[in-house]
Design a protein around this motif. Sequence first.
Motif, PDB file in Angstrom:
ATOM      1  N   ARG A 229       0.828  -1.197   0.000  1.00 29.27           N
ATOM      2  CA  ARG A 229       0.000   0.000   0.000  1.00 29.27           C
ATOM      3  C   ARG A 229       0.866   1.253   0.000  1.00 29.27           C
ATOM      4  O   ARG A 229       0.562   2.240  -0.675  1.00 29.27           O
ATOM      5  CB  ARG A 229      -0.931   0.003   1.218  1.00 29.27           C
ATOM      6  N   GLY A 230       1.963   1.222   0.741  1.00 28.96           N
ATOM      7  CA  GLY A 230       2.853   2.371   0.778  1.00 28.96           C
ATOM      8  C   GLY A 230       3.446   2.671  -0.595  1.00 28.96           C
ATOM      9  O   GLY A 230       3.543   3.835  -0.990  1.00 28.96           O
ATOM     10  N   PHE A 231       3.805   1.619  -1.326  1.00 26.59           N
ATOM     11  CA  PHE A 231       4.346   1.815  -2.670  1.00 26.59           C
ATOM     12  C   PHE A 231       3.302   2.461  -3.579  1.00 26.59           C
ATOM     13  O   PHE A 231       3.601   3.402  -4.323  1.00 26.59           O
ATOM     14  CB  PHE A 231       4.801   0.485  -3.257  1.00 26.59           C
ATOM     15  N   VAL A 232       2.056   1.957  -3.534  1.00 31.62           N
ATOM     16  CA  VAL A 232       0.999   2.509  -4.375  1.00 31.62           C
ATOM     17  C   VAL A 232       0.754   3.972  -4.041  1.00 31.62           C
ATOM     18  O   VAL A 232       0.595   4.823  -4.933  1.00 31.62           O
ATOM     19  CB  VAL A 232      -0.304   1.691  -4.226  1.00 31.62           C
ATOM     20  N   ILE A 233       0.724   4.296  -2.755  1.00 26.67           N
ATOM     21  CA  ILE A 233       0.470   5.675  -2.333  1.00 26.67           C
ATOM     22  C   ILE A 233       1.596   6.600  -2.801  1.00 26.67           C
ATOM     23  O   ILE A 233       1.353   7.695  -3.327  1.00 26.67           O
ATOM     24  CB  ILE A 233       0.300   5.747  -0.807  1.00 26.67           C
ATOM     25  N   LEU A 234       2.848   6.159  -2.625  1.00 27.92           N
ATOM     26  CA  LEU A 234       3.981   6.980  -3.058  1.00 27.92           C
ATOM     27  C   LEU A 234       3.978   7.167  -4.571  1.00 27.92           C
ATOM     28  O   LEU A 234       4.237   8.278  -5.073  1.00 27.92           O
ATOM     29  CB  LEU A 234       5.297   6.331  -2.610  1.00 27.92           C
ATOM     30  N   PHE A 235       3.673   6.112  -5.308  1.00 27.95           N
ATOM     31  CA  PHE A 235       3.640   6.222  -6.762  1.00 27.95           C
ATOM     32  C   PHE A 235       2.511   7.154  -7.195  1.00 27.95           C
ATOM     33  O   PHE A 235       2.691   8.003  -8.077  1.00 27.95           O
ATOM     34  CB  PHE A 235       3.456   4.839  -7.391  1.00 27.95           C
ATOM     35  N   GLY A 236       1.334   6.994  -6.573  1.00 26.83           N
ATOM     36  CA  GLY A 236       0.210   7.870  -6.900  1.00 26.83           C
ATOM     37  C   GLY A 236       0.526   9.322  -6.593  1.00 26.83           C
ATOM     38  O   GLY A 236       0.181  10.226  -7.373  1.00 26.83           O
ATOM     39  N   ALA A 237       1.199   9.568  -5.467  1.00 27.51           N
ATOM     40  CA  ALA A 237       1.567  10.939  -5.108  1.00 27.51           C
ATOM     41  C   ALA A 237       2.555  11.523  -6.116  1.00 27.51           C
ATOM     42  O   ALA A 237       2.456  12.695  -6.500  1.00 27.51           O
ATOM     43  CB  ALA A 237       2.165  10.960  -3.707  1.00 27.51           C
ATOM     44  N   ALA A 238       3.509  10.695  -6.554  1.00 26.69           N
ATOM     45  CA  ALA A 238       4.488  11.169  -7.534  1.00 26.69           C
ATOM     46  C   ALA A 238       3.810  11.519  -8.854  1.00 26.69           C
ATOM     47  O   ALA A 238       4.105  12.563  -9.464  1.00 26.69           O
ATOM     48  CB  ALA A 238       5.559  10.103  -7.751  1.00 26.69           C
ATOM     49  N   MET A 239       2.900  10.666  -9.322  1.00 22.84           N
ATOM     50  CA  MET A 239       2.199  10.945 -10.569  1.00 22.84           C
ATOM     51  C   MET A 239       1.296  12.170 -10.439  1.00 22.84           C
ATOM     52  O   MET A 239       1.158  12.960 -11.377  1.00 22.84           O
ATOM     53  CB  MET A 239       1.377   9.731 -10.995  1.00 22.84           C
ATOM     54  N   THR A 240       0.692  12.352  -9.277  1.00 24.66           N
ATOM     55  CA  THR A 240      -0.131  13.538  -9.047  1.00 24.66           C
ATOM     56  C   THR A 240       0.714  14.798  -9.170  1.00 24.66           C
ATOM     57  O   THR A 240       0.318  15.776  -9.826  1.00 24.66           O
ATOM     58  CB  THR A 240      -0.776  13.470  -7.648  1.00 24.66           C
ATOM     59  N   PHE A 241       1.894  14.778  -8.551  1.00 28.51           N
ATOM     60  CA  PHE A 241       2.800  15.935  -8.631  1.00 28.51           C
ATOM     61  C   PHE A 241       3.207  16.215 -10.079  1.00 28.51           C
ATOM     62  O   PHE A 241       3.182  17.364 -10.537  1.00 28.51           O
ATOM     63  CB  PHE A 241       4.034  15.669  -7.767  1.00 28.51           C
ATOM     64  N   VAL A 242       3.574  15.158 -10.803  1.00 29.28           N
ATOM     65  CA  VAL A 242       4.007  15.321 -12.193  1.00 29.28           C
ATOM     66  C   VAL A 242       2.905  15.935 -13.038  1.00 29.28           C
ATOM     67  O   VAL A 242       3.140  16.841 -13.850  1.00 29.28           O
ATOM     68  CB  VAL A 242       4.447  13.967 -12.777  1.00 29.28           C
ATOM     69  N   PHE A 243       1.664  15.491 -12.840  1.00 31.29           N
ATOM     70  CA  PHE A 243       0.572  15.978 -13.686  1.00 31.29           C
ATOM     71  C   PHE A 243       0.102  17.370 -13.274  1.00 31.29           C
ATOM     72  O   PHE A 243      -0.398  18.120 -14.115  1.00 31.29           O
ATOM     73  CB  PHE A 243      -0.578  14.969 -13.706  1.00 31.29           C
ATOM     74  N   PHE A 244       0.249  17.726 -12.009  1.00 30.34           N
ATOM     75  CA  PHE A 244      -0.001  19.120 -11.641  1.00 30.34           C
ATOM     76  C   PHE A 244       1.032  20.032 -12.298  1.00 30.34           C
ATOM     77  O   PHE A 244       0.693  21.109 -12.811  1.00 30.34           O
ATOM     78  CB  PHE A 244      -0.003  19.300 -10.130  1.00 30.34           C
ATOM     79  N   ARG A 245       2.308  19.610 -12.277  1.00 28.06           N
ATOM     80  CA  ARG A 245       3.339  20.383 -12.958  1.00 28.06           C
ATOM     81  C   ARG A 245       3.041  20.499 -14.458  1.00 28.06           C
ATOM     82  O   ARG A 245       3.208  21.569 -15.052  1.00 28.06           O
ATOM     83  CB  ARG A 245       4.707  19.684 -12.769  1.00 28.06           C
ATOM     84  N   ARG A 246       2.598  19.400 -15.037  1.00 29.45           N
ATOM     85  CA  ARG A 246       2.275  19.403 -16.482  1.00 29.45           C
ATOM     86  C   ARG A 246       1.113  20.345 -16.791  1.00 29.45           C
ATOM     87  O   ARG A 246       1.151  21.098 -17.773  1.00 29.45           O
ATOM     88  CB  ARG A 246       1.937  17.979 -16.917  1.00 29.45           C
ATOM     89  N   ALA A 247       0.084  20.308 -15.943  1.00 25.57           N
ATOM     90  CA  ALA A 247      -1.091  21.157 -16.178  1.00 25.57           C
ATOM     91  C   ALA A 247      -0.753  22.632 -16.008  1.00 25.57           C
ATOM     92  O   ALA A 247      -1.204  23.484 -16.793  1.00 25.57           O
ATOM     93  CB  ALA A 247      -2.227  20.757 -15.222  1.00 25.57           C
ATOM     94  N   TRP A 248       0.027  22.951 -15.007  1.00 23.75           N
ATOM     95  CA  TRP A 248       0.364  24.350 -14.749  1.00 23.75           C
ATOM     96  C   TRP A 248       1.453  24.865 -15.690  1.00 23.75           C
ATOM     97  O   TRP A 248       1.571  26.059 -15.927  1.00 23.75           O
ATOM     98  CB  TRP A 248       0.810  24.529 -13.298  1.00 23.75           C
ATOM     99  N   GLY A 249       2.260  23.923 -16.223  1.00 24.00           N
ATOM    100  CA  GLY A 249       3.327  24.345 -17.123  1.00 24.00           C
ATOM    101  C   GLY A 249       2.809  24.720 -18.493  1.00 24.00           C
ATOM    102  O   GLY A 249       3.473  25.433 -19.217  1.00 24.00           O
TER     103      GLY A 249
END
Length: 249
Positions: A229-249
Amino acid sequence: MDAFPLLIAAGLLAGAMNAAAGGGSFVSIPAMVFVGLPSVAANASSTVALLPGTLASAWAWRRDFRALEGTSPRVMAAISLAGGLVGATLLLTTPERAFDALLPWLLLTGTLAFAFGRQLGTALRRRVRIGPGTVLAAQVILSIYAGYFGGGVGIMMMAVWSLLGEADIKAMSAARTLLVSAANAVAALCFALAGPMRWPETAALAAGAVVGGYVGAVVARRIPGPWLRGFVILFGAAMTFVFFRRAWG
């Protein structure tokens, strides 16, 4: 990097995650976007690619399926099928630019649900007891979300169902798998018939997901649940960060 090896690798990881703990869409949708698919096509293609593994899991759980307290299995299944269709239709009518802006928030919602859904359900159960009617109403919303995006929806369902009372975790897991599969199957059929599908990429992701689903089921028996579960949460958080950067960029 060539798209197809990346998609096969993403499918392996997504299938393994779904089999072991859930959250495979946190891998499959970003992978489709990173190889150049528009976000709506990426979401639709991901749903179709991951469907065989989802259906296999539902088949494996079929003997453990029981009615949740005060609810009808047929009504819950009908709601899930109808909700999946509505969610898929909403996705297909969402403008690409609007979905690009919405995708980071969907990833964030799914990640938070995965991280805190069970704890929230346990905390609320100490204070709240709801009836079957409320569960059915919530199932309508969750099934639409499953057809539209679906990240973390299984955890959301179990959190809501836990408010009925002390439900058996095995029964809830079986119900979650079967009802999410129902919503996803209808959505996938809708996407396959009318959606902006990219079939070569979908086939590559699906091939990896089938193998990953088997490997994930084997590996999950050897790795502690909290680690998965920790791996899934960390991966999901990383992808969320990447896509927020993509949307705002």
